[in-house]
Design an enzyme around this catalytic site. Structure first.
Site, mmCIF file in Angstrom:
data_model
loop_
_atom_site.group_PDB
_atom_site.id
_atom_site.type_symbol
_atom_site.label_atom_id
_atom_site.label_comp_id
_atom_site.label_asym_id
_atom_site.label_seq_id
_atom_site.Cartn_x
_atom_site.Cartn_y
_atom_site.Cartn_z
ATOM 1 N N SER A 1 3.723 -9.954 3.378
ATOM 2 C CA SER A 1 4.501 -8.945 2.676
ATOM 3 C C SER A 1 5.489 -8.314 3.640
ATOM 4 O O SER A 1 5.114 -7.961 4.758
ATOM 5 C CB SER A 1 3.555 -7.869 2.128
ATOM 6 O OG SER A 1 4.268 -6.707 1.782
ATOM 7 N N HIS B 1 6.007 -6.343 -2.886
ATOM 8 C CA HIS B 1 4.608 -5.938 -2.892
ATOM 9 C C HIS B 1 4.425 -4.444 -3.109
ATOM 10 O O HIS B 1 3.478 -4.016 -3.762
ATOM 11 C CB HIS B 1 3.930 -6.344 -1.576
ATOM 12 C CG HIS B 1 3.694 -7.803 -1.480
ATOM 13 N ND1 HIS B 1 4.484 -8.615 -0.718
ATOM 14 C CD2 HIS B 1 2.760 -8.598 -2.053
ATOM 15 C CE1 HIS B 1 4.055 -9.862 -0.823
ATOM 16 N NE2 HIS B 1 3.018 -9.882 -1.628
#
Length: 87
Positions: A56, A15
């Site tokens: 994430s 991410h």
């Protein structure tokens, strides 16, 4: 004024690398930008379904209700579901 947006970059594995270009462009344009979290999406356009899940490693878990709301505005005729399961 506060805006929420999503970013997707399938060419990156993490991410943090997906977010960098968008955050940089916003900051270079004079905006404040903050990543609120991350997750994954299973997009099935033929079925008009979108499943938002996971988190994430770099940014943690986002508020999936915000993500779902943004996606529903983009895909008003989709069935959108969320789950905190998965990575």
């Amino acid at each position: 004024e506060q805006w929420f947006l999503g970013s997707c970059a399938v060419e990156h594995d993490y991410h943090v690398y997906c977010a960098r270009p968008t955050v940089s462009k916003l900051q270079d344009s004079g905006y404040q930008a903050k990543v609120l979290g991350g997750g994954r999406m299973d997009h099935r356009p033929n079925e008009k379904k979108l499943h938002i899940y996971g988190r994430s490693h770099s940014f943690g878990r986002e508020d999936k209700s915000i993500t779902a709301q943004v996606c529903q505005e983009v895909f008003p005729d989709y069935e959108i579901t969320t789950s905190n399961d998965g990575y």
